[in-house]
Design a protein around this motif. Structure first.
Motif, PDB file in Angstrom:
ATOM      1  N   CYS A   9       0.810  -1.210   0.000  1.00 44.69           N
ATOM      2  CA  CYS A   9       0.000   0.000   0.000  1.00 44.69           C
ATOM      3  C   CYS A   9       0.850   1.270   0.000  1.00 44.69           C
ATOM      4  N   SER A  10       2.152   1.157  -0.185  1.00 44.69           N
ATOM      5  CA  SER A  10       3.028   2.324  -0.173  1.00 44.69           C
ATOM      6  C   SER A  10       2.625   3.301  -1.266  1.00 44.69           C
ATOM      7  N   PRO A  11       2.506   4.577  -0.903  1.00 41.52           N
ATOM      8  CA  PRO A  11       2.133   5.563  -1.925  1.00 41.52           C
ATOM      9  C   PRO A  11       3.332   5.919  -2.794  1.00 41.52           C
ATOM     10  N   PRO A  12       3.077   6.288  -4.041  1.00 35.99           N
ATOM     11  CA  PRO A  12       4.173   6.748  -4.896  1.00 35.99           C
ATOM     12  C   PRO A  12       4.802   8.015  -4.340  1.00 35.99           C
ATOM     13  N   LEU A  13       5.990   8.291  -4.799  1.00 35.74           N
ATOM     14  CA  LEU A  13       6.726   9.469  -4.345  1.00 35.74           C
ATOM     15  C   LEU A  13       5.970  10.763  -4.609  1.00 35.74           C
ATOM     16  N   THR A  14       5.121  10.756  -5.591  1.00 35.32           N
ATOM     17  CA  THR A  14       4.416  11.978  -5.953  1.00 35.32           C
ATOM     18  C   THR A  14       3.263  12.303  -5.014  1.00 35.32           C
ATOM     19  N   ARG A  15       2.903  11.385  -4.135  1.00 39.22           N
ATOM     20  CA  ARG A  15       1.790  11.632  -3.220  1.00 39.22           C
ATOM     21  C   ARG A  15       2.212  11.892  -1.785  1.00 39.22           C
ATOM     22  N   GLU A  16       3.300  11.278  -1.362  1.00 41.51           N
ATOM     23  CA  GLU A  16       3.688  11.394   0.042  1.00 41.51           C
ATOM     24  C   GLU A  16       5.195  11.235   0.175  1.00 41.51           C
ATOM     25  N   PRO A  17       5.852  12.120   0.927  1.00 45.60           N
ATOM     26  CA  PRO A  17       7.306  12.008   1.091  1.00 45.60           C
ATOM     27  C   PRO A  17       7.700  10.725   1.830  1.00 45.60           C
ATOM     28  N   LEU A  18       8.861  10.207   1.495  1.00 41.15           N
ATOM     29  CA  LEU A  18       9.404   9.043   2.196  1.00 41.15           C
ATOM     30  C   LEU A  18       9.950   9.471   3.554  1.00 41.15           C
ATOM     31  N   ASP A  19       9.817   8.593   4.543  1.00 38.35           N
ATOM     32  CA  ASP A  19      10.497   8.876   5.807  1.00 38.35           C
ATOM     33  C   ASP A  19      11.962   8.473   5.655  1.00 38.35           C
ATOM     34  N   ALA A  20      12.779   8.822   6.629  1.00 41.13           N
ATOM     35  CA  ALA A  20      14.229   8.608   6.531  1.00 41.13           C
ATOM     36  C   ALA A  20      14.585   7.131   6.385  1.00 41.13           C
ATOM     37  N   VAL A  21      13.900   6.259   7.086  1.00 37.29           N
ATOM     38  CA  VAL A  21      14.217   4.828   7.046  1.00 37.29           C
ATOM     39  C   VAL A  21      13.899   4.247   5.666  1.00 37.29           C
ATOM     40  N   ARG A  22      12.724   4.550   5.141  1.00 39.22           N
ATOM     41  CA  ARG A  22      12.358   4.032   3.816  1.00 39.22           C
ATOM     42  C   ARG A  22      13.248   4.614   2.733  1.00 39.22           C
ATOM     43  N   ALA A  23      13.570   5.906   2.860  1.00 39.98           N
ATOM     44  CA  ALA A  23      14.442   6.539   1.869  1.00 39.98           C
ATOM     45  C   ALA A  23      15.803   5.855   1.838  1.00 39.98           C
ATOM     46  N   ALA A  24      16.323   5.491   3.000  1.00 38.16           N
ATOM     47  CA  ALA A  24      17.617   4.806   3.060  1.00 38.16           C
ATOM     48  C   ALA A  24      17.530   3.432   2.387  1.00 38.16           C
ATOM     49  N   GLY A  25      16.434   2.710   2.616  1.00 38.32           N
ATOM     50  CA  GLY A  25      16.256   1.393   1.991  1.00 38.32           C
ATOM     51  C   GLY A  25      16.141   1.482   0.487  1.00 38.32           C
ATOM     52  N   VAL A  26      15.367   2.431   0.002  1.00 34.36           N
ATOM     53  CA  VAL A  26      15.197   2.609  -1.433  1.00 34.36           C
ATOM     54  C   VAL A  26      16.518   3.062  -2.058  1.00 34.36           C
ATOM     55  N   ALA A  27      17.238   3.941  -1.376  1.00 34.98           N
ATOM     56  CA  ALA A  27      18.517   4.427  -1.901  1.00 34.98           C
ATOM     57  C   ALA A  27      19.515   3.286  -2.075  1.00 34.98           C
ATOM     58  N   ARG A  28      19.507   2.306  -1.168  1.00 34.75           N
ATOM     59  CA  ARG A  28      20.406   1.157  -1.292  1.00 34.75           C
ATOM     60  C   ARG A  28      20.137   0.389  -2.585  1.00 34.75           C
ATOM     61  N   VAL A  29      18.855   0.227  -2.918  1.00 35.40           N
ATOM     62  CA  VAL A  29      18.509  -0.498  -4.138  1.00 35.40           C
ATOM     63  C   VAL A  29      18.948   0.303  -5.362  1.00 35.40           C
ATOM     64  N   PHE A  30      18.673   1.605  -5.358  1.00 38.24           N
ATOM     65  CA  PHE A  30      19.088   2.422  -6.494  1.00 38.24           C
ATOM     66  C   PHE A  30      20.602   2.503  -6.607  1.00 38.24           C
ATOM     67  N   LYS A  31      21.282   2.497  -5.479  1.00 39.02           N
ATOM     68  CA  LYS A  31      22.751   2.494  -5.518  1.00 39.02           C
ATOM     69  C   LYS A  31      23.245   1.208  -6.180  1.00 39.02           C
ATOM     70  N   ALA A  32      22.631   0.082  -5.836  1.00 38.86           N
ATOM     71  CA  ALA A  32      23.001  -1.192  -6.462  1.00 38.86           C
ATOM     72  C   ALA A  32      22.744  -1.145  -7.961  1.00 38.86           C
ATOM     73  N   LEU A  33      21.633  -0.552  -8.364  1.00 34.02           N
ATOM     74  CA  LEU A  33      21.296  -0.465  -9.784  1.00 34.02           C
ATOM     75  C   LEU A  33      22.100   0.607 -10.515  1.00 34.02           C
ATOM     76  N   GLY A  34      22.761   1.488  -9.772  1.00 34.91           N
ATOM     77  CA  GLY A  34      23.534   2.561 -10.372  1.00 34.91           C
ATOM     78  C   GLY A  34      24.860   2.118 -10.963  1.00 34.91           C
ATOM     79  N   ASP A  35      25.242   0.877 -10.735  1.00 37.57           N
ATOM     80  CA  ASP A  35      26.479   0.360 -11.310  1.00 37.57           C
ATOM     81  C   ASP A  35      26.152  -0.308 -12.649  1.00 37.57           C
ATOM     82  N   PRO A  36      26.837   0.068 -13.740  1.00 39.24           N
ATOM     83  CA  PRO A  36      26.514  -0.500 -15.056  1.00 39.24           C
ATOM     84  C   PRO A  36      26.640  -2.020 -15.123  1.00 39.24           C
TER      85      PRO A  36
END
Length: 113
Positions: A9-36
């Motif tokens: 039920c997580s809302p998209p970024l365009t509806r509600e800001p992420l809290d610090a804990v969720r932002a850190a978790g999502v950032a880890r995934v994007f960091k992993a995907l940021g390597d070619p």
């Protein structure tokens, strides 16, 4: 490291800001995907008929050492994008579609945007 855990039920970024804990978790995934290399590995696994790839097929696609490929696979597993299964002396990797689905839902734009 814990895999990304987004609620269905997580809302998209365009509806509600992420809290610090969720932002850190999502950032880890994007960091992993940021390597070619990791992005290519994910693409190789995702595009394979049958949905799984032997590590021997992944290693052969790169001009990198086996330990380097193993490191990239480990990172992708740690963030919950891949899962693996050992069969005899080979390891087979599969995509975790739920994790990509959660990322897609998080980034989804409402209709009309």
């Amino acid at each position: 490291m814990e895999p990304l855990e987004l609620l269905e039920c997580s809302p998209p970024l365009t509806r509600e800001p992420l809290d610090a804990v969720r932002a850190a978790g999502v950032a880890r995934v994007f960091k992993a995907l940021g390597d070619p290399v990791r992005l290519r590995i994910l693409s190789i696994v995702a595009s394979r008929a049958g949905g799984e790839v032997c590590v021997c097929d992944i290693t052969g696609a790169f001009a990198l050492s086996q330990p380097t490929i193993s490191h990239h696979l480990k990172v992708l597993k740690e963030v919950g994008l891949l899962t693996s299964e050992r069969r005899a002396s080979w390891v087979y990797y599969r995509l975790v579609p739920e994790t990509l689905g959660e990322l897609a839902a998080l980034l989804g734009l409402p209709a009309g945007v």
